[in-house]
Each structure stands twice: as structure tokens, then as C-alpha cells.
Design a protein around this motif. Structure first.
Motif, PDB file in Angstrom:
ATOM      1  N   ASN A 145      -5.037 -10.023  13.474  1.00 43.69           N
ATOM      2  CA  ASN A 145      -5.415  -8.535  12.600  1.00 43.69           C
ATOM      3  C   ASN A 145      -4.229  -7.989  12.078  1.00 43.69           C
ATOM      4  O   ASN A 145      -3.064  -7.776  12.852  1.00 43.69           O
TER       5      ASN A 145
ATOM      6  N   LYS B 132      -3.687 -11.072   5.943  1.00 39.43           N
ATOM      7  CA  LYS B 132      -4.457 -12.150   4.975  1.00 39.43           C
ATOM      8  C   LYS B 132      -5.414 -11.349   4.010  1.00 39.43           C
ATOM      9  O   LYS B 132      -5.522 -11.976   2.859  1.00 39.43           O
ATOM     10  N   THR B 133      -6.202 -10.649   4.250  1.00 44.42           N
ATOM     11  CA  THR B 133      -7.132  -9.773   3.478  1.00 44.42           C
ATOM     12  C   THR B 133      -6.243  -9.310   2.014  1.00 44.42           C
ATOM     13  O   THR B 133      -6.720  -9.419   1.088  1.00 44.42           O
ATOM     14  N   THR B 134      -5.162  -8.811   2.362  1.00 40.17           N
ATOM     15  CA  THR B 134      -4.092  -8.411   1.300  1.00 40.17           C
ATOM     16  C   THR B 134      -3.677  -9.330   0.416  1.00 40.17           C
ATOM     17  O   THR B 134      -3.873  -9.366  -0.750  1.00 40.17           O
TER      18      THR B 134
ATOM     19  N   ALA C   8       2.766  -4.886   2.620  1.00 44.55           N
ATOM     20  CA  ALA C   8       1.660  -5.823   3.359  1.00 44.55           C
ATOM     21  C   ALA C   8       2.112  -7.202   3.094  1.00 44.55           C
ATOM     22  O   ALA C   8       1.682  -7.942   4.261  1.00 44.55           O
TER      23      ALA C   8
ATOM     24  N   ALA D 296      -2.159  -8.895   9.803  1.00 40.97           N
ATOM     25  CA  ALA D 296      -1.088  -9.890   9.350  1.00 40.97           C
ATOM     26  C   ALA D 296      -0.900  -9.991   7.809  1.00 40.97           C
ATOM     27  O   ALA D 296       0.150 -10.321   7.484  1.00 40.97           O
TER      28      ALA D 296
ATOM     29  N   TYR E 115       0.865  -1.223  -0.070  1.00 43.10           N
ATOM     30  CA  TYR E 115       0.206   0.061   0.010  1.00 43.10           C
ATOM     31  C   TYR E 115       1.111   0.945   0.052  1.00 43.10           C
ATOM     32  O   TYR E 115       1.546   1.601   1.012  1.00 43.10           O
TER      33      TYR E 115
END
Ligand code: ATP
Length: 240
Positions: free
Chosen positions: A40, A44-46, A20, A42, A15
């Protein structure tokens, strides 16, 4: 074992100046469930966004069924059969259950099969059939999560990427939804990559697990081995 259907190698995503994802590699074999655990932030979503084409990786390769797909547009990724199932709160609240499901099939033209798939979704989630004319925003949190999964199934995915399917749900509902995910894997041979903070539920569901910390994979193994691991017990189990 056969070649993995999804192969991620040394992927880095940023980002702006913030890295990330820091050189992540992982494999998903066809017909298996792989869980990525981590607290939170870590990454994962990225990682999910990078696989689904919402973010482009700065480095590394993502290979799906033998073809490199890193940097591909999200709609191309969907057409290849990689479908991202967002958390349940991301269904379209003002559209009905039926309309949400139809949107899941937006890239398809095979009407007869689409109707069959809708019935298949209803067979796994009967409550969606009962409420098919209702606006999605009026469903409970658990029902919205079911709709998000159902909408993903309507794309006839070859792999589902599930982003925290347990988020905000009671333990009983988590059990119910994860049992359905297990049936979809066993009965429909659905391949799944899911990210979860709920390590216990995720490892009981998965065949293989990866643990992420600050953008890196720090541990991986067979899910039942990870469940017994002391490190995992100490740091992750019981995290809701
Ligand atoms: P969560 O469960 O909270 O979503 P996560 O494991 O999915 O956590 P990510 O959301 O992928 O983690 O975040 C990874 C890192 O990237 C974190 O340090 C986060 O602060 C940072 N990050 C995430 N989104 C952005 C953004 N839009 N802009 C800048 N930094 C971001």
C-alpha cells in the motif's frame, strides 16, 4: 529482443509537494505481461495514472511505440491504444452489462468489428453474456471485475493497464480471472502491465516483474526468478 512498446524513463510525479513517484524507469515488450508489485502506498496507482495521462509527470519520459506521450490527455492516450482497466468496483453500476461494454468502444466507429469484439469478450467471459441485460451494480465482485476487463477489451487496446485485478476477490476467483488474463495474452497477444499487491498471483501470470517501494523500483527480474527470490518470499509473497 525487440524495442519495448512502452518505455518509462526517470519519471517523477507529485501530489502538491509530495513526490509519489521518484525516478521510475521500466520497459514493457509487446506481447508480454509485466507486473508491478508493492505494498500500500508504494506508488503503483500513481504510476498507472501517470501513464494513462490522468496525472502529468514533473520529470521523465514515457514513450509508446516510439512516440513520447508524457503529459498527453487521457483520451489521446486511449486513442493510441493504452487502456486503463480500473478495479471492478468502478464499472457503471446503473448501466447494463451491454451498456458498459459499449462505453468501452466509445472512441470507435467500426460497428461490425465492435460487434465481433463484444462476442470475443463474451467468449472469454460467458457469464457476461448470460447477464448482458442486467445492471452492472447487481453483479458479484468477480463478475464486475470481468466486466471491467471486458470493457477495456472493447477499446481494442494495444496494451492494457490493469489496476489490482485481484482486489477483494476470493483466491478461487483470482485464479479464474488470472487464467483468463493468461489466455488473452497467449491467444490474442494482449500486452499487459498490471499492478498488484498479490505478488504470488501476479508473478505466476507475468513474464517480468518490478518491485516498488516508496515511489522507487527496488528490484526487477524475470517473474520466475523473482518468485524464487528470498527477499520477495520474505517481504511480498502471501501478501493478499
Ligand atoms: P495502494 O495500493 O494503496 O493504492 P499504491 O502503491 O497504488 O498504493 P499510490 O496510491 O500510488 O500507492 O500512492 C503513493 C503515495 O502517494 C502514497 O504515499 C500516498 O499517500 C500518496 N498519495 C496518493 N494519492 C494521493 C493524493 N490524492 N494526494 C496526496 N497524496 C497522495
Amino acid at each position: 529482443m525487440s524495442a519495448p512498446i512502452l518505455k518509462i524513463r526517470n519519471v517523477e510525479s507529485f501530489y502538491g509537494p509530495i513526490m509519489a513517484i521518484r525516478g521510475v524507469s521500466l520497459d514493457v515488450h509487446e506481447g508480454t505481461i509485466v507486473s508491478i508489485l508493492g505494498a500500500n502506498g508504494a506508488g503503483k496507482t500513481t504510476l498507472m495514472k501517470t501513464v494513462s495521462g490522468v496525472m502529468d509527470p514533473e520529470k521523465g519520459t514515457i514513450t509508446f511505440d516510439g512516440d513520447d506521450i508524457q503529459g498527453a490527455e487521457p483520451h489521446t492516450v486511449v486513442q493510441r491504444g493504452i487502456v486503463h482497466v480500473p478495479e471492478g468496483r468502478e464499472v457503471f453500476p446503473l448501466l447494463t452489462v451491454d451498456e458498459n461494454l459499449s462505453l468501452g468502444a466509445y472512441t470507435r466507429t467500426d460497428k461490425v468489428q465492435i460487434d465481433r469484439d463484444r462476442e470475443l469478450v463474451f467468449s472469454y467471459f460467458p457469464v457476461l453474456k448470460d447477464r448482458h441485460t442486467q445492471e452492472a451494480g447487481t453483479l458479484s465482485g468477480g463478475q464486475q471485475q470481468m466486466l471491467a476487463i471486458g470493457r477495456g477489451l472493447m477499446a481494442r487496446p494495444r496494451i492494457m493497464l490493469l489496476d489490482e485485478p485481484s482486489l477483494g476477490l476470493s483466491p478461487l476467483l483470482v485464479q479464474e480471472i488470472f487464467a483468463i488474463l493468461k489466455r488473452l495474452n497467449e491467444e490474442q497477444h494482449m500486452t499487459m502491465l498490471l499492478v498488484e499487491q498479490n505478488a504470488n498471483a501476479a508473478l505466476r501470470l507475468a513474464h517480468h516483474g518490478y518491485v516498488m517501494e516508496v515511489g522507487r523500483i527496488v528490484m526487477d527480474g524475470a517473474a520466475d526468478t523473482l518468485l524464487k527470490s528470498e527477499d520477495i518470499q520474505n517481504f511480498y509473497l502471501g501478501v493478499q
